[in-house]
Design an enzyme around this catalytic site. Structure first.
Site, PDB file in Angstrom:
ATOM      1  N   ASP A  66      -1.248   0.501  -8.180  1.00 64.54           N
ATOM      2  CA  ASP A  66      -0.868   1.793  -8.748  1.00 64.54           C
ATOM      3  C   ASP A  66      -0.976   2.919  -7.722  1.00 64.54           C
ATOM      4  OD1 ASP A  66      -0.426   0.499 -11.120  1.00 64.54           O
ATOM      5  OD2 ASP A  66      -2.285   1.170 -12.059  1.00 64.54           O
ATOM      6  N   GLY A  67      -1.996   2.894  -6.889  1.00 64.92           N
ATOM      7  CA  GLY A  67      -2.152   3.936  -5.874  1.00 64.92           C
ATOM      8  C   GLY A  67      -1.014   3.941  -4.877  1.00 64.92           C
ATOM      9  N   ARG A  71       1.660   6.902  -4.136  1.00 64.07           N
ATOM     10  CA  ARG A  71       1.940   7.377  -2.773  1.00 64.07           C
ATOM     11  C   ARG A  71       3.436   7.400  -2.511  1.00 64.07           C
ATOM     12  NH1 ARG A  71      -0.884   4.293   1.795  1.00 64.07           N
ATOM     13  NH2 ARG A  71      -0.159   6.059   2.998  1.00 64.07           N
TER      14      ARG A  71
END
Length: 101
Positions: A66-67, A71
């Protein structure tokens, strides 16, 4: 929508993402899709993504979690496009699929 160019963003700290790159390249080559592998750097010490925008493309493939998806979206700036997230993390709320082994 026909995809002519696909941006690929990989979480640099997940080696399984790098291992998938040859398969992504082969699939794109077979489909006649130009693949742009985006440069990535680990998050800096305050957890902010790098500022360089993604190259113009029809869609973005994200190998990470998810990160990494967040990004990618942050790097789109005003040029939003479809994103397919392949979850290499643990939760994967935003990712659409898991890699096929």
């Amino acid at each position: 929508m026909k995809i002519h160019t696909l941006s690929l963003l990989i979480n640099p700290v997940k080696p399984e993402g790098q291992a998938l790159v040859p398969r992504v390249e082969a699939a794109c080559r077979a489909a006649g899709i130009r693949l742009v592998v985006e440069p990535t750097d680990p998050l800096d010490d305050v957890g902010m993504p790098e500022e360089s925008p993604l190259e113009p493309s029809d869609a973005v493939l994200v190998l990470g979690g998810d990160g990494t998806i967040l990004r990618a979206i942050g790097r789109m700036h005003d040029e939003l496009r479809p994103v397919l997230g392949v979850n290499l993390g643990t939760l994967g709320f935003l990712a659409e699929c898991m890699p096929v082994t």
